[in-house]
Design an enzyme around this catalytic site. Structure first.
Site, mmCIF file in Angstrom:
data_model
loop_
_atom_site.group_PDB
_atom_site.id
_atom_site.type_symbol
_atom_site.label_atom_id
_atom_site.label_comp_id
_atom_site.label_asym_id
_atom_site.label_seq_id
_atom_site.Cartn_x
_atom_site.Cartn_y
_atom_site.Cartn_z
ATOM 1 N N ASP A 28 0.846 -1.196 0.000
ATOM 2 C CA ASP A 28 0.000 0.000 0.000
ATOM 3 C C ASP A 28 0.880 1.244 0.000
ATOM 4 O OD1 ASP A 28 -2.273 1.767 0.243
ATOM 5 O OD2 ASP A 28 -3.355 0.113 1.200
ATOM 6 N N HIS B 193 -13.025 -0.695 -7.638
ATOM 7 C CA HIS B 193 -14.238 0.149 -7.710
ATOM 8 C C HIS B 193 -13.936 1.610 -7.379
ATOM 9 C CE1 HIS B 193 -15.792 0.213 -3.254
ATOM 10 N NE2 HIS B 193 -14.471 0.277 -3.297
#
Length: 353
Positions: free
Chosen positions: A220, A258
Site C-alpha cells: 500500500d 471500484h
C-alpha cells in the site's frame, strides 16, 4: 377512482417525506455508534432502559437522558434496536437485533461500526451537496468540497486516516471469513500472495494464518504502511500500484478497483499482469458485481455504493459482470469466473490466459 388516486397521492407524499429525512436515520445511528450504545446493551446481556444507557456513557458530565430517549425511540422504530414497551407505562427497554449486533465492538468478526463511521464522516457526507454541480460540470464531488479525493484527504488528515484504516480493517475482518469459506481451495497452490492496496494488512494476515505456506505481502501507499502492525508471515511493502506491484504467484485486490475509472483500472490490471507468472498466475478481485435486475439481498447497497464511488472518488464505480468482463480483457485477463459469497462483494478470479 378518485379515492384510489387520492390514496396513491397520499402514499406518494409520505414517501417523499421519508426520503427527505432519510439522512437522519444514518446520522442518528452514527451518534449511537459514537456513544457505544450497541456495546453498552451488549455488555448488560439484555434489554435496558435509556436511563441505564445514559449511566454507562463515558461523558465528563451527565448525558441528556431525554436526547437518548428520543434517539432510541427513532432507532427502535426503525428496528435497528428491539424496543419493548412495558404495559405498565414504564420506560421502554432496548435490546440488540440482528442488525445492531453488527455494530458491537470486537464481539466477533461481524463488525460494521467502523465502516459506518467512515461512510458517515463529514468528508463523505458533505460531498453529496456538490452532486448536482458535478452532473452539470463533471468532476468529483469530494474534490469540489475538499480539494481532493478521500485517499488524498487521508494522507493529510491523521484523524481521518485512522478512522478510514480502522473501517477498512473491520470490513476486511468479517469479509475474510466469507472469503476463506467460499474460496477454500483458491489459495492451496500459492507460495506467495500480494494484497494490493491491502491497508494495514488485516486480510492478508488472516489468509497467511490459515495458509501458513503462503508468503504474504501487504502492499500500500507509504502513509498507510506506516500505521500497519507486525504480522507473522507478512511483509509490509510501500509503493504505488500505478507504477509497479511486487511479484507473486497471485495478487489480491479487495474493494480496490471500484475506486477507479475504467482507464485507471486497466493500468492497474496491466501492472498486475506483469507481476504474476505467465502461465499459472492469477488475480483475485473482491468487489461488487451489480445485477441488472436488482432483486438480490445486497443489490440496494450495491447501487448505493455506485453513487458513493461517483461522489467520493475520481471516476470510481461499481460494475456489472459485462463491465467487469470488458475491463479484465483490456487489462490482460481474458478468462475469469465469479464466485458468489454471502456478502455485498463477490470473488472474481481472473487469469492471463
Amino acid at each position: 377512482m378518485e379515492s384510489v388516486e387520492g390514496e396513491a397521492s397520499l402514499r406518494g407524499q409520505a414517501e417523499i417525506w421519508k426520503h427527505m429525512f432519510a439522512f437522519i436515520d444514518s446520522l442518528a445511528l452514527k451518534c449511537a455508534i459514537e456513544l457505544r450504545i450497541p456495546d453498552i446493551i451488549h455488555s448488560h446481556g439484555g434489554p435496558i432502559t435509556s436511563s441505564q444507557i445514559a449511566s454507562s456513557i463515558d461523558s465528563p458530565s451527565s448525558p441528556e437522558i431525554s436526547y437518548i430517549e428520543r434517539i432510541m425511540r427513532l432507532l427502535g422504530h426503525k428496528n435497528i434496536f428491539a424496543a419493548q414497551h412495558p404495559s405498565d407505562g414504564g420506560e421502554p427497554l432496548y435490546g440488540l437485533t440482528h442488525s445492531s449486533r453488527w455494530l458491537v465492538t470486537g464481539s466477533d468478526s461481524n463488525q460494521l461500526g467502523p465502516v459506518f463511521l467512515v461512510e458517515n464522516h463529514p468528508y463523505m457526507v458533505n460531498s453529496w451537496h456538490f452532486l448536482s454541480q458535478c452532473v452539470k460540470e463533471g468532476g468529483s464531488a469530494i474534490e469540489k468540497a475538499f480539494g481532493g479525493v478521500y485517499i488524498d484527504l487521508a494522507s493529510k488528515d491523521q484523524q481521518f486516516n485512522k478512522i478510514f484504516n480502522e473501517g477498512m480493517a473491520c470490513n476486511a475482518k468479517f469479509l475474510t471469513r466469507e472469503i476463506l469459506a467460499g474460496y477454500k481451495h483458491g489459495f492451496d497452490s500459492l507460495k506467495s500472495l500480494v494484497d494490493v492496496a491491502g491497508g494495514i494488512g488485516g486480510l492478508i494476515s488472516e489468509i497467511v494464518k490459515s495458509y501458513p505456506h503462503i508468503k504474504g505481502i501487504n502492499f500500500d501507499l507509504p502513509h498507510v504502511i506506516t500505521t500497519a502492525p507486525v504480522y507473522d508471515g507478512v511483509t509490509h511493502v510501500s509503493g504505488d500500484m500505478f507504477h509497479t506491484i511486487p511479484n507473486a504467484d497471485a495478487l489480491l485486490l479487495k474493494w480496490v478497483l471500484h475506486n477507479w475509472s475504467d482507464e485507471a483500472c486497466v493500468k492497474i490490471l496491466k501492472n498486475c499482469r506483469k507481476a504474476i507468472p505467465e502461465k499459472t498466475g492469477k488475480v483475485i478481485v473482491i468487489d461488487v458485481v451489480l445485477q441488472p435486475d436488482g432483486q438480490g439481498l445486497f443489490d440496494d447497497a450495491g447501487y448505493a455504493c455506485d453513487l458513493v464511488m461517483m461522489v467520493n472518488t475520481a471516476g470510481g464505480k461499481e460494475r456489472t459482470e459485462l463491465e467487469w468482463k470488458k475491463l479484465l480483457e483490456e487489462g490482460g485477463f481474458p478468462r475469469y469466473q465469479i464466485i458468489k459469497i454471502p456478502a455485498l462483494q463477490s470473488i472474481i478470479e481472473a487469469y492471463p490466459e
